[in-house]
Motif scaffolding. Sequence first.
Motif, PDB file in Angstrom:
ATOM      1  N   UNK A 191      16.119  22.919  29.815  1.00 46.69           N
ATOM      2  CA  UNK A 191      16.724  21.954  30.730  1.00 46.69           C
ATOM      3  C   UNK A 191      16.375  22.290  32.177  1.00 46.69           C
ATOM      4  N   UNK A 192      16.414  23.569  32.530  1.00 45.29           N
ATOM      5  CA  UNK A 192      16.056  23.975  33.893  1.00 45.29           C
ATOM      6  C   UNK A 192      14.616  23.582  34.209  1.00 45.29           C
ATOM      7  N   UNK A 193      13.698  23.839  33.270  1.00 41.06           N
ATOM      8  CA  UNK A 193      12.308  23.471  33.484  1.00 41.06           C
ATOM      9  C   UNK A 193      12.121  21.973  33.665  1.00 41.06           C
ATOM     10  N   UNK A 228       9.634  28.492  32.985  1.00 44.39           N
ATOM     11  CA  UNK A 228      10.904  28.263  32.304  1.00 44.39           C
ATOM     12  C   UNK A 228      10.724  27.685  30.912  1.00 44.39           C
ATOM     13  N   UNK A 229       9.825  26.714  30.773  1.00 40.12           N
ATOM     14  CA  UNK A 229       9.589  26.109  29.464  1.00 40.12           C
ATOM     15  C   UNK A 229       8.937  27.099  28.507  1.00 40.12           C
ATOM     16  N   UNK A 230       8.075  27.978  29.016  1.00 44.27           N
ATOM     17  CA  UNK A 230       7.446  28.988  28.158  1.00 44.27           C
ATOM     18  C   UNK A 230       8.469  29.949  27.587  1.00 44.27           C
ATOM     19  N   UNK A 231       9.389  30.409  28.441  1.00 48.65           N
ATOM     20  CA  UNK A 231      10.424  31.322  27.960  1.00 48.65           C
ATOM     21  C   UNK A 231      11.361  30.599  26.996  1.00 48.65           C
ATOM     22  N   UNK A 232      11.647  29.312  27.262  1.00 48.96           N
ATOM     23  CA  UNK A 232      12.479  28.536  26.341  1.00 48.96           C
ATOM     24  C   UNK A 232      11.839  28.471  24.959  1.00 48.96           C
ATOM     25  N   UNK A 239      22.072  27.246  23.148  1.00 46.27           N
ATOM     26  CA  UNK A 239      21.743  28.617  23.506  1.00 46.27           C
ATOM     27  C   UNK A 239      20.904  28.695  24.770  1.00 46.27           C
ATOM     28  N   UNK A 240      20.445  29.905  25.073  1.00 51.22           N
ATOM     29  CA  UNK A 240      19.658  30.127  26.287  1.00 51.22           C
ATOM     30  C   UNK A 240      18.353  29.351  26.267  1.00 51.22           C
ATOM     31  N   UNK A 241      17.758  29.174  25.087  1.00 51.14           N
ATOM     32  CA  UNK A 241      16.496  28.427  25.008  1.00 51.14           C
ATOM     33  C   UNK A 241      16.679  27.006  25.514  1.00 51.14           C
ATOM     34  N   UNK A 242      17.771  26.350  25.124  1.00 46.72           N
ATOM     35  CA  UNK A 242      18.032  24.983  25.583  1.00 46.72           C
ATOM     36  C   UNK A 242      18.273  24.948  27.086  1.00 46.72           C
ATOM     37  N   UNK A 285      20.857  25.917  36.875  1.00 42.94           N
ATOM     38  CA  UNK A 285      20.840  26.026  35.408  1.00 42.94           C
ATOM     39  C   UNK A 285      20.019  27.242  34.983  1.00 42.94           C
ATOM     40  N   UNK A 286      18.911  27.499  35.685  1.00 41.93           N
ATOM     41  CA  UNK A 286      18.068  28.662  35.360  1.00 41.93           C
ATOM     42  C   UNK A 286      18.858  29.968  35.484  1.00 41.93           C
ATOM     43  N   UNK A 287      19.649  30.120  36.554  1.00 49.38           N
ATOM     44  CA  UNK A 287      20.393  31.367  36.733  1.00 49.38           C
ATOM     45  C   UNK A 287      21.469  31.533  35.657  1.00 49.38           C
ATOM     46  N   UNK A 288      22.088  30.429  35.247  1.00 50.80           N
ATOM     47  CA  UNK A 288      23.042  30.512  34.142  1.00 50.80           C
ATOM     48  C   UNK A 288      22.328  30.966  32.870  1.00 50.80           C
ATOM     49  N   UNK A 289      21.172  30.353  32.600  1.00 53.00           N
ATOM     50  CA  UNK A 289      20.413  30.699  31.395  1.00 53.00           C
ATOM     51  C   UNK A 289      19.948  32.147  31.426  1.00 53.00           C
TER      52      UNK A 289
END
Length: 456
Positions: free
Chosen positions: A183-185, A98-102, A176-179, A38-42
């Motif tokens: 989710x990845x985090x 990941x959560x910080x960037x989200x 969007x990418x934030x979600x 999921x992270x790579x998709x985001x």
Amino acid sequence: MTSTLIAPGTAIGKPAHRDPNVLRWLAAYASSMVGDSVYYIALSWAAVQQGSPAQAGAVMAVSAVPRALLMLGGGVIADRFGPRRVVIGSDLVRCAAGLSVAALLFLTSPGLWPLALLAVVFGTVDAVFMPAVGALPARVTTRDQLARVQGMRGLAIRFANVVGGPLGGLAVALGGAAAAFGLAGLLIAVSVPLLISVRMREPAVDDKAEAGAGNADAREAGEGAGGRGAAPGAAVLGAPDSEASGATTTARATTPLGDLRAGLRYIRAHRVLAPLMLAIALGDLGFVGPLNVGLTLLADERGWGASGMGWVLSGFGVGAGAAALLLTVRGRLPHAGHVAGWAILAGSVAIGALAFVPGVLAAVGVALLVGLLAGLSGALCGALLQTQADPAYLGRVTAVSSLVSLGFAPLSMPLSAAAIGAWGTGPVFVGSAAVCGLGGVVALCVRDLRRAELPG
């Protein structure tokens, strides 16, 4: 949180697929791998939205640099502090990043710099995470179950590939990418309590595996790693936690650089691990180019289109999944070194044949065969690494193997693309198959590797 619960190394364990302890580890691993997908998709979606295609490509590639440069050091860290501690710490860092960037993407539109920073953080953490993940199975099950665990790990990877992409796409579509980053985090965070609940054991040192390094160079390597002397499996890295080495006594402390040198000497002197590393390197170098960029160019040349290429990749995935399922069910295949060598050779022939099949349906069948043989040889080579390596060196052994597969082998992709542009798909696929086949030749020609067996 990272306290070590040690299960007796001599206890008779359940089959891995029925062991709740192994299943907790597998659930943690699968959750982390789905989170990675999921992270790579985001990351790819956010990079395309925030910059040009060239900038997006640079963001996607930047994580490979710290991963390759720091991978060997990551193996030292895994051996010094214990693989579970390192995996838990790595997952916590990746989750927080990941959560910080989200949150940042949700609150503002910061451009590419946080995405590039996130890629660097993930690449750096991966350099520590991957050797520790590779060393962890030997601490959660018995030696006779390691081949089955390798099969279960392969199934988890296939599951992550199948589920992670659509899940990441759905998250992007809904929020969007934030979600998707969020989710990845969260998926990566799920692995932490599961890993904390996993009971660790002291891996036993097999007499045959120990004998594999029974010469003066190996003895020098052992002394360089902390004066192991005549006590196989003794703690060598100056770490107070027994998880760090699975040993009962502690020798003099050493420097990280000394540990790294000792690990490389140990691999070089080992009669099975040294040729096994060469076989893995040749197999990966000949496999990665054709089955990545080469397949895309082949599909374009033959007019298969994106859907045809997708079917061919699906065939490969089904074959690799079938090989993983076979090892999960069987648990052990006799004559592991012999089978791995022939599987690499047969797989290389299938890789070469892929460039000459007449249509998509035939290509799917050949790709299924490639996946089956590559999955079988890869799982057997991984299990041999686990069982042949002294537990005190397992992190560093895994780091060298990971560096070959994830650091050097991807370099063949631009070379394959350039070669196909100059000479066409047929000669390049055949040349790559020849390189891959050399790995099988090494496995079959080196007596100790050819005769290597998995415990049963």
